[in-house]
Structures are given as C-alpha cells and as structure tokens.
Design a protein around this motif. Sequence first.
Motif, PDB file in Angstrom:
ATOM      1  N   ASN A  52       0.795  -1.225   0.000  1.00 49.22           N
ATOM      2  CA  ASN A  52       0.000   0.000   0.000  1.00 49.22           C
ATOM      3  C   ASN A  52       0.832   1.282   0.000  1.00 49.22           C
ATOM      4  O   ASN A  52       0.330   2.349   0.348  1.00 49.22           O
ATOM      5  CB  ASN A  52      -0.966   0.023   1.196  1.00 49.22           C
ATOM      6  CG  ASN A  52      -1.837  -1.220   1.242  1.00 49.22           C
ATOM      7  OD1 ASN A  52      -2.344  -1.662   0.227  1.00 49.22           O
ATOM      8  ND2 ASN A  52      -1.985  -1.797   2.436  1.00 49.22           N
ATOM      9  N   ASP A 122     -12.509  -4.483  -8.868  1.00 49.42           N
ATOM     10  CA  ASP A 122     -11.272  -3.800  -8.511  1.00 49.42           C
ATOM     11  C   ASP A 122     -10.863  -4.113  -7.072  1.00 49.42           C
ATOM     12  O   ASP A 122     -11.682  -4.498  -6.232  1.00 49.42           O
ATOM     13  CB  ASP A 122     -11.448  -2.283  -8.613  1.00 49.42           C
ATOM     14  CG  ASP A 122     -11.748  -1.799 -10.022  1.00 49.42           C
ATOM     15  OD1 ASP A 122     -12.003  -2.639 -10.903  1.00 49.42           O
ATOM     16  OD2 ASP A 122     -11.730  -0.574 -10.238  1.00 49.42           O
ATOM     17  N   ASP A 123      -9.577  -3.880  -6.799  1.00 43.85           N
ATOM     18  CA  ASP A 123      -9.009  -3.789  -5.450  1.00 43.85           C
ATOM     19  C   ASP A 123      -8.659  -5.121  -4.798  1.00 43.85           C
ATOM     20  O   ASP A 123      -8.161  -5.138  -3.676  1.00 43.85           O
ATOM     21  CB  ASP A 123      -9.915  -3.000  -4.495  1.00 43.85           C
ATOM     22  CG  ASP A 123     -10.018  -1.540  -4.853  1.00 43.85           C
ATOM     23  OD1 ASP A 123      -9.364  -1.131  -5.825  1.00 43.85           O
ATOM     24  OD2 ASP A 123     -10.765  -0.801  -4.177  1.00 43.85           O
ATOM     25  N   ILE A 148      -4.579  -5.377  -7.221  1.00 37.88           N
ATOM     26  CA  ILE A 148      -3.588  -4.532  -6.562  1.00 37.88           C
ATOM     27  C   ILE A 148      -2.365  -5.407  -6.272  1.00 37.88           C
ATOM     28  O   ILE A 148      -2.480  -6.460  -5.633  1.00 37.88           O
ATOM     29  CB  ILE A 148      -4.142  -3.917  -5.272  1.00 37.88           C
ATOM     30  CG1 ILE A 148      -5.267  -2.921  -5.608  1.00 37.88           C
ATOM     31  CG2 ILE A 148      -3.034  -3.223  -4.482  1.00 37.88           C
ATOM     32  CD1 ILE A 148      -5.913  -2.301  -4.399  1.00 37.88           C
ATOM     33  N   HIS A 172      -4.284  -3.089 -11.336  1.00 41.75           N
ATOM     34  CA  HIS A 172      -4.848  -1.923 -10.654  1.00 41.75           C
ATOM     35  C   HIS A 172      -3.756  -1.219  -9.850  1.00 41.75           C
ATOM     36  O   HIS A 172      -4.046  -0.569  -8.852  1.00 41.75           O
ATOM     37  CB  HIS A 172      -6.001  -2.360  -9.755  1.00 41.75           C
ATOM     38  CG  HIS A 172      -6.993  -1.282  -9.430  1.00 41.75           C
ATOM     39  ND1 HIS A 172      -7.437  -0.350 -10.342  1.00 41.75           N
ATOM     40  CD2 HIS A 172      -7.646  -0.987  -8.264  1.00 41.75           C
ATOM     41  CE1 HIS A 172      -8.315   0.455  -9.776  1.00 41.75           C
ATOM     42  NE2 HIS A 172      -8.444   0.103  -8.509  1.00 41.75           N
ATOM     43  N   HIS A 176      -2.482   1.407  -5.267  1.00 43.72           N
ATOM     44  CA  HIS A 176      -3.755   2.115  -5.411  1.00 43.72           C
ATOM     45  C   HIS A 176      -3.630   3.614  -5.115  1.00 43.72           C
ATOM     46  O   HIS A 176      -4.520   4.238  -4.566  1.00 43.72           O
ATOM     47  CB  HIS A 176      -4.844   1.504  -4.522  1.00 43.72           C
ATOM     48  CG  HIS A 176      -6.240   1.828  -4.971  1.00 43.72           C
ATOM     49  ND1 HIS A 176      -6.884   3.001  -4.640  1.00 43.72           N
ATOM     50  CD2 HIS A 176      -7.109   1.146  -5.736  1.00 43.72           C
ATOM     51  CE1 HIS A 176      -8.100   3.016  -5.170  1.00 43.72           C
ATOM     52  NE2 HIS A 176      -8.264   1.886  -5.848  1.00 43.72           N
ATOM     53  N   PRO A 212      -6.464   3.626 -10.563  1.00 42.70           N
ATOM     54  CA  PRO A 212      -7.209   3.855  -9.318  1.00 42.70           C
ATOM     55  C   PRO A 212      -7.988   5.171  -9.375  1.00 42.70           C
ATOM     56  O   PRO A 212      -7.471   6.181  -9.872  1.00 42.70           O
ATOM     57  CB  PRO A 212      -6.104   3.910  -8.256  1.00 42.70           C
ATOM     58  CG  PRO A 212      -5.005   3.080  -8.833  1.00 42.70           C
ATOM     59  CD  PRO A 212      -5.040   3.341 -10.301  1.00 42.70           C
ATOM     60  N   HIS A 279     -16.232  -3.903  -6.796  1.00 41.79           N
ATOM     61  CA  HIS A 279     -15.040  -4.225  -6.018  1.00 41.79           C
ATOM     62  C   HIS A 279     -15.200  -5.557  -5.284  1.00 41.79           C
ATOM     63  O   HIS A 279     -16.287  -5.860  -4.785  1.00 41.79           O
ATOM     64  CB  HIS A 279     -14.775  -3.122  -4.984  1.00 41.79           C
ATOM     65  CG  HIS A 279     -14.579  -1.761  -5.578  1.00 41.79           C
ATOM     66  ND1 HIS A 279     -15.645  -0.971  -5.989  1.00 41.79           N
ATOM     67  CD2 HIS A 279     -13.451  -1.053  -5.844  1.00 41.79           C
ATOM     68  CE1 HIS A 279     -15.162   0.169  -6.486  1.00 41.79           C
ATOM     69  NE2 HIS A 279     -13.857   0.148  -6.409  1.00 41.79           N
TER      70      HIS A 279
END
Length: 384
Positions: A52, A122-123, A148, A172, A176, A212, A279
């Motif tokens: 992250n 997503d994610d 991600i 992705h 993010h 993102p 998501h």
Amino acid sequence: MVKFVASSLAALVLTVATIQAQSTTTAAAATTKTTTSAAAATTTTTTWPAANQVPPTNSAEVQAWLKEIDLTGAPDIELHKGDPPSCPNPPIANECYWTCDGCSDDDIVSCARPNTWGLTFDDGPSTDTPTLLTYLKGQNLAASFFLIGSNVVQYPEIVKQEVAEGHHLASHTWSHHALTTLTNEQIVAEMRWTEKAVMEYTGLKLKYMRPPYGDINARVRFVLKKLGYIPVDWTGDEFDTNDWQMPTMSESTVISTFTKSLDTYAASNKTTGFYCLEHDLNNLTVGVAQKIIPLGLARNITIAPIPVCESDASPYQNSNTATTTTAATNGTTATSTSANQSATSSSTSGNQANQGKTSGAESRVAGSALSAIAGAAVAGLLLA
C-alpha cells in the motif's frame, strides 16, 4: 445445457490464451536464487516493496525497468495533489483528464459487444474474493479482476484460483495511489511491480489496467502505453455501482440506484455494452455483487469479461497469438488466431441461457479452424 455450453465457451477463450501464455513464459527473475544440486528444485524468493505504498524508484529493479523504456516526449503536465486528487481549477489545457474533464482519449470506456455487461472487480484479491469466486462459478460467469499488486503477493493462491476458474487478470497498480499525482518513474514502479507479482505466481504478463479512482490524463496514458498497457475505465457515473461507499451508503440504496441504470440501459438500443465499477474488497461489496448481477441477467443482458467484450484472443502481453478473423452471431463470437503455429480457435458466447430467452442462433458457434486442444473441447461441448 445451452447455459453450460455458453458459459464454458466464454471461459475457454481465457483458458486457451492462459495456457498459451503460461507455456511460453519462464518464471519471473528472482531477487535471490539458490540451487542445492543439479537435480534439486530451485528456491526463489523476492523482496517486495511495502504494501500500500508507492514503491521507491531507486531500487535496482525499477532502475532496470526504466532503462527498458524511453519516456522522453511525455506530456509535461504538473502533478496533481491528493489521493484522490481534486479537480484543477481552472482546468489544465490539453490534459485530457478523464476524472474531471470526461476526456477518455483512446481508453476503453464501453464494452464493444452489444447488450453486454463487462463484469469487472477492482481492489482484490481479498479474503472475501473466494466467496465471490464461488458465486460466479455457480452462475457459470467469468469476470475481469483488476488486481492490486501488494494484495497479489499477500494472497497469491486466490490469484491462482481466479486463473484456474477461467477469470481474466488485469492491473490496478501496486498501491492504489492516484497516478496523476505520481512521477513518470513512480508510475513505472507501480505497474512493473504488479506485473512482476502476477508473472511470478501465474506466468501471465498483464495487458489491461484500470487507474485507481479512474485517475488518468495524457501524461499517465503516455507512460502506460510505453509499458504495453491498455487502460479500461468504466461507462460513466451511472455504471459506478457505488459499492465502495458502503456502509456510508446503504446496500438498498446501492441496489436501487444501479437498478435504475440497468433499466435505462435495457430500454436503450444497446448497440454497445457497458463496463461497471465493482469491487471484491470486502464482504459488503462481494455481498451486493451477488444481488445486482441477477438484476442484469433478469433484463436479458449478457455478462462477460474484458477479453470477450473486446474480442481479444490474446488478453495478456505474453499471449503468442494474433487475431486474424472474428465472426459474431447474436451474441456468440468465434475468433480464429494464428502465430506461425497451427490455427487456434477461441469460441466464446454470453450467458443468454441464464436469461431464459436463448434462440437457436444464439447457441450456434461460427465455424473456425480449431487447434488440437481447443477443437476437442469445443467439439465435445457442442455435441454434448
């Protein structure tokens, strides 16, 4: 039976392309390799960037990646601020900023197939993704998952499951972060680390990506294209399910709002399809997906992943096929491909049987040359 044939063929185009890509790709280069003997297995470990967080650009890996591409000529557009950033006021001239200006340039913003819902999530992956995979498998549906990178290295077995069950993988980014806030070099780091992670665990080199927050402008597009990526946005605010707003937004509001969008689309001429924003981030988003997908099926809308929407028989950068012909009949597509090898046919069709109104034409597959692998599978399905 038609439902099984349709969904199985839709998954086959991804399966064949995946097999082709994996068979021609060696394992990604490791940071550390040790071999105990000539006959012993090789142990590979990679030191990944922090989860992250935007990866540093001064690492040996990123510096090597930067040497592989020429970023001269990138549009000189100032970096935005915030995550996500606010719209610049006044707008920046010639920025082509999709998030705020609605300028998509040549991004993919709608599914090219008529009456088709391009199903994307997503994610992920997350600990709730397997629940979604179980649901999609039960419905014989395939989706595209925008991964991600830092989640990929945390849950590699889930990514492998997505591939094994016929889903399509896309990028992705690693952390993010909004790409218009990052330097060109940071964008390379975000994309290449995610690419490396997916390559290491699946042998597939990603081709499609979603920025993102939908945060993309001319400068970001320039860098992404240099890396071989095709951006896929979504088809406007009406096809943002707003699942990401839960629990601030109630599930019932998410469902009722998206139902209106589906009704509007179903009443239109439906000459093109749409891509939604969903998501697989947590139990709330996965839960609501299982409630809105049936709404599309009930309105006779075909559901398909990106490669089917775009008739792309080579949905990864290391697919060794080149599309030569495509034939379509009432929602059923057959694509013949070749790359100095025996012809390969990837036949895909939507999930009209889920909708209860399939015609004979919708269950037919246009004739094409079949490879030994795909041919036997398709022939078996059609004759069953």
